[in-house]
Design a protein around this motif. Structure first.
Motif, PDB file in Angstrom:
ATOM      1  N   SER A 123       0.882  -1.159   0.000  1.00 52.22           N
ATOM      2  CA  SER A 123       0.000   0.000   0.000  1.00 52.22           C
ATOM      3  C   SER A 123       0.923   1.213   0.000  1.00 52.22           C
ATOM      4  O   SER A 123       1.731   1.387   0.915  1.00 52.22           O
ATOM      5  N   ILE A 124       0.813   2.019  -1.039  1.00 52.16           N
ATOM      6  CA  ILE A 124       1.716   3.170  -1.170  1.00 52.16           C
ATOM      7  C   ILE A 124       1.604   4.088   0.049  1.00 52.16           C
ATOM      8  O   ILE A 124       2.548   4.784   0.424  1.00 52.16           O
ATOM      9  N   GLU A 125       0.434   4.040   0.703  1.00 55.40           N
ATOM     10  CA  GLU A 125       0.203   4.888   1.876  1.00 55.40           C
ATOM     11  C   GLU A 125       1.011   4.454   3.095  1.00 55.40           C
ATOM     12  O   GLU A 125       1.081   5.181   4.081  1.00 55.40           O
ATOM     13  N   ASP A 126       1.624   3.270   3.034  1.00 56.16           N
ATOM     14  CA  ASP A 126       2.499   2.853   4.141  1.00 56.16           C
ATOM     15  C   ASP A 126       3.771   3.699   4.203  1.00 56.16           C
ATOM     16  O   ASP A 126       4.526   3.613   5.170  1.00 56.16           O
ATOM     17  N   GLY A 127       4.026   4.474   3.129  1.00 59.26           N
ATOM     18  CA  GLY A 127       5.142   5.419   3.153  1.00 59.26           C
ATOM     19  C   GLY A 127       6.433   4.842   2.619  1.00 59.26           C
ATOM     20  O   GLY A 127       6.568   3.632   2.404  1.00 59.26           O
ATOM     21  N   PRO A 128       7.421   5.721   2.393  1.00 59.95           N
ATOM     22  CA  PRO A 128       8.655   5.319   1.720  1.00 59.95           C
ATOM     23  C   PRO A 128       9.486   4.274   2.475  1.00 59.95           C
ATOM     24  O   PRO A 128      10.041   3.378   1.838  1.00 59.95           O
ATOM     25  N   GLU A 129       9.563   4.363   3.813  1.00 59.92           N
ATOM     26  CA  GLU A 129      10.421   3.411   4.529  1.00 59.92           C
ATOM     27  C   GLU A 129       9.954   1.972   4.296  1.00 59.92           C
ATOM     28  O   GLU A 129      10.745   1.091   3.989  1.00 59.92           O
ATOM     29  N   VAL A 130       8.645   1.757   4.451  1.00 55.16           N
ATOM     30  CA  VAL A 130       8.097   0.405   4.301  1.00 55.16           C
ATOM     31  C   VAL A 130       8.203  -0.069   2.847  1.00 55.16           C
ATOM     32  O   VAL A 130       8.700  -1.167   2.557  1.00 55.16           O
ATOM     33  N   VAL A 131       7.758   0.775   1.917  1.00 56.58           N
ATOM     34  CA  VAL A 131       7.713   0.355   0.508  1.00 56.58           C
ATOM     35  C   VAL A 131       9.130   0.167  -0.049  1.00 56.58           C
ATOM     36  O   VAL A 131       9.440  -0.840  -0.693  1.00 56.58           O
ATOM     37  N   LEU A 132      10.018   1.126   0.228  1.00 51.57           N
ATOM     38  CA  LEU A 132      11.384   0.998  -0.289  1.00 51.57           C
ATOM     39  C   LEU A 132      12.131  -0.136   0.422  1.00 51.57           C
ATOM     40  O   LEU A 132      13.038  -0.745  -0.149  1.00 51.57           O
ATOM     41  N   GLY A 133      11.726  -0.442   1.653  1.00 52.17           N
ATOM     42  CA  GLY A 133      12.301  -1.606   2.347  1.00 52.17           C
ATOM     43  C   GLY A 133      12.024  -2.891   1.574  1.00 52.17           C
ATOM     44  O   GLY A 133      12.902  -3.752   1.430  1.00 52.17           O
ATOM     45  N   LEU A 134      10.799  -3.010   1.062  1.00 52.80           N
ATOM     46  CA  LEU A 134      10.444  -4.201   0.275  1.00 52.80           C
ATOM     47  C   LEU A 134      11.187  -4.196  -1.065  1.00 52.80           C
ATOM     48  O   LEU A 134      11.663  -5.245  -1.530  1.00 52.80           O
TER      49      LEU A 134
END
Ligand SMILES: [Zn+2]
Length: 397
Positions: free
Chosen positions: A106-117
């Motif tokens: 979910s893009i709304e989880d923010g950059p740390e979470v998404v870029l972590g994946l």
């Protein structure tokens, strides 16, 4: 003709552009002495960028070796971040995909979470690369407006927490390679261009997903405009009468009233279908019901196609592309959207502008983004100056 002396990076461009290059043909093309050609060639061969490939037919004596660009001499990572999914791919230096992986976000989880994946997927793919070659670069697409020079998104409507987040700096730090960040519709346009349309020069790609985005390719390159905001088709205002009744124009997420996206975007379709009692939550749900042939959903998509068609008719008059490619979750779910677009564009655009115009579905579908991202970073790291800088750095080590 090249000015002498020609660098190894410049010689590589000549090798890439010539089938069956020999020492003699390279000397002729560049005006370099045989010794200079040999010296630059051996640097390129040592660094795995050029390989000797077969032997030329000869009238006698020892046949001269032929050289070609070795696209397997390195890898790039290509990333396509969407609203609800991310895809990461490994590609060779010619932009050809080697392998890819995707997952839900979910893009709304923010950059740390998404870029972590993204980092996890990229590490896995790099570990699985077929040869122990170096990572040359990373290309990243994001679902929002991108300030291209800075490699960051600016005021993205669907991406809370991402505004001005330094995505490029993040990638450069984590992976230690040149990185380019662009909006998703741009990389998808580039992907479609390289896979199907490189014989033509001007194409428009429309991403009809949760939002509505557009990528412009002109003379084979992405057109970004002065600030990177070119092609923002989703927020063109649709006039009363363009498929909508007086007073019907809804408010868009951008705050304006009557935007294309507020009527034809996936989020707008979700809103309208829910108002009719159809249980959908995401653009993906709408796409699934369209594929299942739900008549209410198909009618809504057809109308969305016509609304999109009004904006695209103007875009066609203005830009005169050879091809309009329609992709994105809603665009590729069903032919209804394409049919609605065709219906209006051929009726409303100038005859001259549509005389050779093709309106087609995306050929690459969910891989358009990673194919384009691989080409975008591939083009950048293979430029003569970039290759020379890399060779200079590797000899210092
Ligand atoms: Zn808007």
């Amino acid at each position: 003709m090249f000015r002498a002396p020609v660098t190894a990076g410049e010689l590589l461009q000549v090798v890439r552009g010539e089938v069956g290059a020999t020492r003699a043909s390279l000397g002729e093309r560049t005006g370099m002495s045989r010794m200079a050609v040999e010296q630059r060639l051996s640097i390129l061969v040592e660094n795995g960028l050029v390989v000797a490939d077969g032997l030329e037919q000869s009238t006698g004596g020892r046949p001269p070796a032929q050289f070609r660009f070795n696209s397997e001499g390195g890898v790039v990572v290509a990333v396509d971040i969407g609203i609800s999914a991310v895809r990461v791919a490994l590609a060779d230096l010619a932009g050809d995909l080697l392998m890819d992986v995707s997952g839900s976000i979910s893009i709304e989880d923010g950059p740390e979470v998404v870029l972590g994946l993204v980092e996890k997927y990229a590490d896995e793919l790099i570990a699985k690369r077929p040869r122990p070659v170096e990572l040359w670069g990373m290309g990243i697409g994001v679902p929002g407006p991108v300030e291209f020079e800075q490699g960051r998104v600016v005021a993205p409507p669907f991406m809370p927490g991402w505004d001005r987040y330094p995505i490029r700096d993040w990638a450069t730090q984590r992976f230690g390679c040149p990185t380019v960040v662009d909006k998703d519709a741009n990389i998808m346009a580039l992907g479609e261009f390289h896979s199907s349309w490189s014989h033509l020069r001007h194409i428009l790609f429309v991403k009809a997903g949760t939002g509505v985005g557009c990528g412009i390719i002109t003379d084979g390159r992405i057109y970004r405009g002065a600030n990177g905001a070119a092609g923002d088709l989703g927020h063109i205002e649709i006039a009363d009468g363009d498929e909508i009744a007086d007073g019907e124009a809804p408010t868009c997420r951008c705050g304006n009233v009557g935007c294309v996206e507020a009527m034809a975007g996936g989020w707008a379709l979700v809103r309208d279908l829910r108002n009719k009692g159809i249980e959908v939550t995401t653009a993906g749900d709408v796409a699934r019901m369209a594929r299942a042939g739900d008549p209410g959903v198909l009618a809504a998509i057809r109308k969305a196609g016509r609304i999109l068609g009004h904006a695209l008719a103007d875009a066609v008059n203005f830009f005169n592309p050879s091809v309009l490619v329609i992709g994105g979750a809603i665009g590729q779910a069903h032919g209804e959207l394409l049919a609605g677009v065709r219906e209006v564009v051929y009726r409303r655009s100038l005859t001259l502008a549509t005389s050779d115009l093709q309106i087609v579905p995306s050929a690459l579908a969910e891989r358009a983004g990673v194919v384009g991202a691989a080409h975008l970073i591939g083009e950048q790291v293979m430029e003569a100056g970039a290759v020379d800088a890399r060779l200079a750095a590797s000899t210092k080590m």
